[in-house]
Design a protein around this motif. Structure first.
Motif, PDB file in Angstrom:
ATOM      1  N   TRP A 105      -5.202   0.970  -8.671  1.00  0.00           N
ATOM      2  CA  TRP A 105      -4.058   1.825  -8.318  1.00  0.00           C
ATOM      3  C   TRP A 105      -4.481   3.272  -8.077  1.00  0.00           C
ATOM      4  CZ3 TRP A 105       1.463   1.552  -8.092  1.00  0.00           C
ATOM      5  CH2 TRP A 105       1.982   0.244  -8.148  1.00  0.00           C
ATOM      6  N   SER A 122      -3.794   6.057   1.171  1.00  0.00           N
ATOM      7  CA  SER A 122      -2.755   5.035   1.268  1.00  0.00           C
ATOM      8  C   SER A 122      -2.436   4.717   2.722  1.00  0.00           C
ATOM      9  CB  SER A 122      -1.490   5.493   0.551  1.00  0.00           C
ATOM     10  OG  SER A 122      -1.794   5.864  -0.768  1.00  0.00           O
ATOM     11  N   VAL A 137      -2.855   1.172   4.595  1.00  0.00           N
ATOM     12  CA  VAL A 137      -1.744   0.477   5.250  1.00  0.00           C
ATOM     13  C   VAL A 137      -2.251  -0.281   6.480  1.00  0.00           C
ATOM     14  CG1 VAL A 137       0.252   0.930   6.728  1.00  0.00           C
ATOM     15  CG2 VAL A 137       0.155   1.880   4.426  1.00  0.00           C
ATOM     16  N   ALA A 184       4.774  -0.792   6.007  1.00  0.00           N
ATOM     17  CA  ALA A 184       4.847   0.553   5.422  1.00  0.00           C
ATOM     18  C   ALA A 184       6.149   1.241   5.821  1.00  0.00           C
ATOM     19  CB  ALA A 184       3.646   1.376   5.881  1.00  0.00           C
ATOM     20  N   PHE A 196      -4.562   5.141  -4.751  1.00  0.00           N
ATOM     21  CA  PHE A 196      -3.269   5.268  -4.081  1.00  0.00           C
ATOM     22  C   PHE A 196      -2.509   6.524  -4.502  1.00  0.00           C
ATOM     23  CE2 PHE A 196      -4.337   0.863  -3.371  1.00  0.00           C
ATOM     24  CZ  PHE A 196      -3.968   0.705  -2.047  1.00  0.00           C
ATOM     25  N   LYS A 197      -3.161   7.368  -5.311  1.00  0.00           N
ATOM     26  CA  LYS A 197      -2.572   8.690  -5.564  1.00  0.00           C
ATOM     27  C   LYS A 197      -2.715   9.579  -4.336  1.00  0.00           C
ATOM     28  CE  LYS A 197      -3.059   8.920 -10.564  1.00  0.00           C
ATOM     29  NZ  LYS A 197      -3.899   9.351 -11.685  1.00  0.00           N
ATOM     30  N   CYS A 257       0.847  -1.207   0.000  1.00  0.00           N
ATOM     31  CA  CYS A 257       0.000   0.000   0.000  1.00  0.00           C
ATOM     32  C   CYS A 257       0.879   1.252   0.000  1.00  0.00           C
ATOM     33  CB  CYS A 257      -0.913   0.017   1.224  1.00  0.00           C
ATOM     34  SG  CYS A 257      -2.254  -1.159   1.111  1.00  0.00           S
ATOM     35  N   MET A 258       1.913   1.240   0.859  1.00  0.00           N
ATOM     36  CA  MET A 258       2.822   2.393   0.942  1.00  0.00           C
ATOM     37  C   MET A 258       3.593   2.535  -0.366  1.00  0.00           C
ATOM     38  SD  MET A 258       3.456   4.555   3.363  1.00  0.00           S
ATOM     39  CE  MET A 258       3.779   5.987   2.386  1.00  0.00           C
ATOM     40  N   MET A 305       2.853   1.571  -3.347  1.00  0.00           N
ATOM     41  CA  MET A 305       2.055   2.017  -4.495  1.00  0.00           C
ATOM     42  C   MET A 305       1.937   3.537  -4.506  1.00  0.00           C
ATOM     43  SD  MET A 305      -0.720  -1.031  -4.343  1.00  0.00           S
ATOM     44  CE  MET A 305      -1.917  -0.563  -5.577  1.00  0.00           C
ATOM     45  N   PHE A 306       1.743   4.115  -3.320  1.00  0.00           N
ATOM     46  CA  PHE A 306       1.682   5.581  -3.262  1.00  0.00           C
ATOM     47  C   PHE A 306       3.011   6.190  -3.714  1.00  0.00           C
ATOM     48  CE2 PHE A 306       2.725   9.469  -0.998  1.00  0.00           C
ATOM     49  CZ  PHE A 306       1.690  10.294  -1.424  1.00  0.00           C
TER      50      PHE A 306
END
Lengths: 248, 385
Positions: free
Chosen positions: B117, B126, B130, B267, B120-121, B78-79, B81-82
């Motif tokens: 995705w 995000s 996490v 994360a 996750f911007k 998750c982290m 992807m950001f």
């Protein structure tokens, strides 16, 4: 099947078979409020299995168990407990790593959910109730002793105390005096007679002297069926009972 | 306030243990190590989150999960992807055939960002993911398993299978996940370069602070009724059920809590190390994390930190010199701890403390030999008379 009646607990046509073997066979049992019923019978008669079915540990194959006129069969164990059914196991089943106080605290019927536990506080009400109960079961002097250090008899009492904390209306005690000294038996008999008021109690035991002291009515089970039911004197005179259980 | 203080630091060694760990992490180690080693240590500390979660789940509630890498990985991904989206702005990816998407997607002929995705911007999304995504996955698995009374070895095996499934799943969907290489080349967090020494120092201290916070929060939970319930479930599950509790929900909650902590660890790992890959999600890391908790003492929150640091330091020293022997050493260590010191380092410390305590008592009383059971008996007898 749908009969409503004044009995606190009514068991009708209860059968459970394990791979074709009928451990309990078409059992009918009715117990009134304030009654202290003792179930006796030879090994394998199905005594413990009946208790297992009442408290939801074993699912019956057919039949109905009504408590306060509502069906218990099919409910998960914790729901049955919350409706007011308490069960003591054959071997003392307490938390050995918790103190007497904590054992009773965990049994206090508040904060049953996870979040309820997180929010649970040891209020004065809780503490008072625990001390009261410790006194009732003669453990008032050992609130901070861990369960593991108690004697066998004290463990049995503690477990009875844990049941009583939940204020159940039906208490089931599976061999409560097994392994106790004569003095402890005396005390236990007195305790059971005290707590009987306002609820009903089912006791399984083998010790005839103990049974005759406490029982209001005795049910004899044999091969999953009721062999006889009645007062202790009637039972002791019953030739069938003498034959299969009490002996000559 | 006072109430919270006594709950968190209750017991003879509560405050002392906390101060010792805090001093070690916040003062002693930063002062004595260079930034390369400190960053390595920060990486180990992210595993300690998983170990602390395992103490709650395995040590306290008695549920062994061999798949905690799943939650560590989910949090990490998750982290990552950001961070990857931030690193893939159209300017720096203008040589790609589709600028503005992560490089591995471009290599796999993807022409637009996959829908999952897009959220996750957002940094806040995000960060929530996490924690919440691992918790949700744990909740679903926990409900499916514990409601059916699946436990013990079966649960451990199923969680292990889960670790395998996730790592293989990530591995095989290269265009969406970065595949075996993982998500790499992470550069900045909202414009702040995480690769500089300065950032590494800050991230190290953030990790320490969050870890200490997680320990204190766990301690707070354990000091109340929750702690007693977990212990009661570990020792006598049936009794708890027949006291009117839904045991499965407590196990689900413990599993979710452990998963959330693992996610935070994952994360922080990504922030400090700058990449994540399926090799951190699979079976081997999941089992290693259990070993960290076992070595530290599976029922000790502070032990989990020491266990993680010790085993990982041992791993890096050992594998620098004898790389091929490390796995054997690790296996031996696990067997040794389980057979000889089931309570790990924490158990040894307790033993030492008891021994010295007894020695002092002996000196004072002048008596020749007292053993622990004898003392317990004297206490009981004393109260009886």
């Amino acid at each position: 099947m749908n009969s409503n009646n004044s009995f606190l607990l009514s068991i009708e046509d209860l059968t459970v078979s394990f791979d074709g073997f009928k451990a309990v066979d078409a059992l009918n049992l009715f117990i009134e409020k304030d009654e202290l019923r003792v179930i006796i019978g030879p090994n394998g008669a199905g005594k413990t299995t009946v208790l297992d079915m009442i408290c939801g540990k074993t699912q019956p194959t057919t039949g109905s168990i009504k408590f306060k006129n509502s069906e218990l069969v099919g409910l998960p164990e914790h729901q049955i407990v919350r409706r007011g059914v308490g069960r003591k196991f054959q071997t003392p089943s307490i938390y050995e790593n918790l103190t007497v106080f904590e054992n009773l605290e965990v049994s206090y019927p508040k904060g049953h959910s996870v979040m309820g536990c997180v929010a649970f506080r040891r209020t004065k009400e809780v503490v008072d109730r625990i001390h009261e109960m410790a006194e009732e079961i003669s453990l008032q002097d050992y609130p901070d002793i861990e369960g593991a250090f108690l004697s066998h008899g004290q463990k049995q009492w503690l477990e009875i105390g844990m049941l009583l904390m939940q204020e159940p209306e039906l208490i089931m005690l599976d061999e409560p005096v097994a392994g106790m000294s004569p003095a402890e038996r005396e005390q236990t008999a007195a305790l059971i007679q005290r707590i009987c008021k306002g609820r009903c109690i089912i006791v399984i035991d083998h010790d005839m002297e103990f049974v005759s002291r406490i029982a209001h009515k005795v049910t004899v089970l044999h091969l999953g069926k009721i062999l006889a039911e009645g007062s202790m004197e009637e039972i002791q005179r019953n030739p069938k009972v003498i034959d299969v259980y009490l002996g000559h | 306030m006072k109430n919270i203080y006594t709950r968190v630091f209750r017991g003879g060694n509560g405050l002392a243990s906390f101060v010792a760990v805090a001093l070690l992490l916040l003062v002693v180690l930063p002062c004595s190590l260079d930034i390369f080693r400190l960053n390595l240590l920060g990486k180990y500390l992210t595993y300690a989150f998983v170990a602390v979660g395992l103490v709650m789940l395995w040590g306290k509630a008695g549920v062994l999960s061999l798949g905690q890498g799943v939650f560590f990985g989910l949090g990490g991904y998750c982290m990552a992807m950001f961070l990857k989206l931030e690193a893939s702005d159209p300017v720096s990816t203008k040589i790609q055939s589709t600028p503005g998407i992560p490089d591995f997607m471009d290599w796999n002929q993807l022409t637009h960002l996959p829908a999952f995705w897009i959220p996750f911007k957002s940094l806040s999304f995000s960060l929530c993911a996490v924690i919440l995504l691992p918790t949700l996955v744990a909740f679903i698995i926990g409900m499916a398993m514990f409601k059916r009374r699946v436990g013990g070895v079966y649960f451990a095996v199923i969680t292990q299978a889960l670790a395998l499934i996730l790592s293989m799943g990530i591995d095989s969907r290269q265009g969406y996940t970065g595949g075996r290489n993982g998500i790499t080349d992470l550069k900045t967090l909202c414009g702040w370069d995480i690769r500089t020494h300065h950032a590494q120092y800050i991230l190290y201290f953030v990790t320490c602070a969050l870890l200490l916070g997680a320990i204190l929060f766990s301690q707070w939970l354990l000091s109340g009724k929750v702690g007693k319930m977990l212990l009661a479930i570990r020792d006598r599950e049936d009794r708890v059920r027949f006291s009117g509790y839904d045991v499965s929900m407590f196990k689900v909650a413990a599993f979710c809590f452990a998963a959330a902590l693992s996610g935070i660890g994952g994360a922080l790992f990504v922030l400090q190390v700058g990449f994540i890959s399926p090799s951190l999600v699979g079976i081997v890391p999941s089992i290693e994390m259990v070993i960290f908790a076992a070595v530290g003492g599976r029922a000790s929150l502070y032990g989990a930190v020491y266990g993680t640091l010790l085993v990982n330091t041992g791993k890096s020293l050992f594998s620098e010199n004898f790389p091929q022997l490390w796995l054997f050493a690790m296996g031996g260590l696990f067997i040794g701890v389980v057979v000889l010191f089931p309570d790990g380092l924490a158990g040894l410390c307790d033993l030492a403390r008891k021994k010295t305590g007894l020695a002092i008592k002996k000196l004072r009383a002048g008596s020749s030999s007292i053993t622990a059971p004898e003392i317990a008996q004297t206490i009981v007898k004393g109260e009886e008379s």
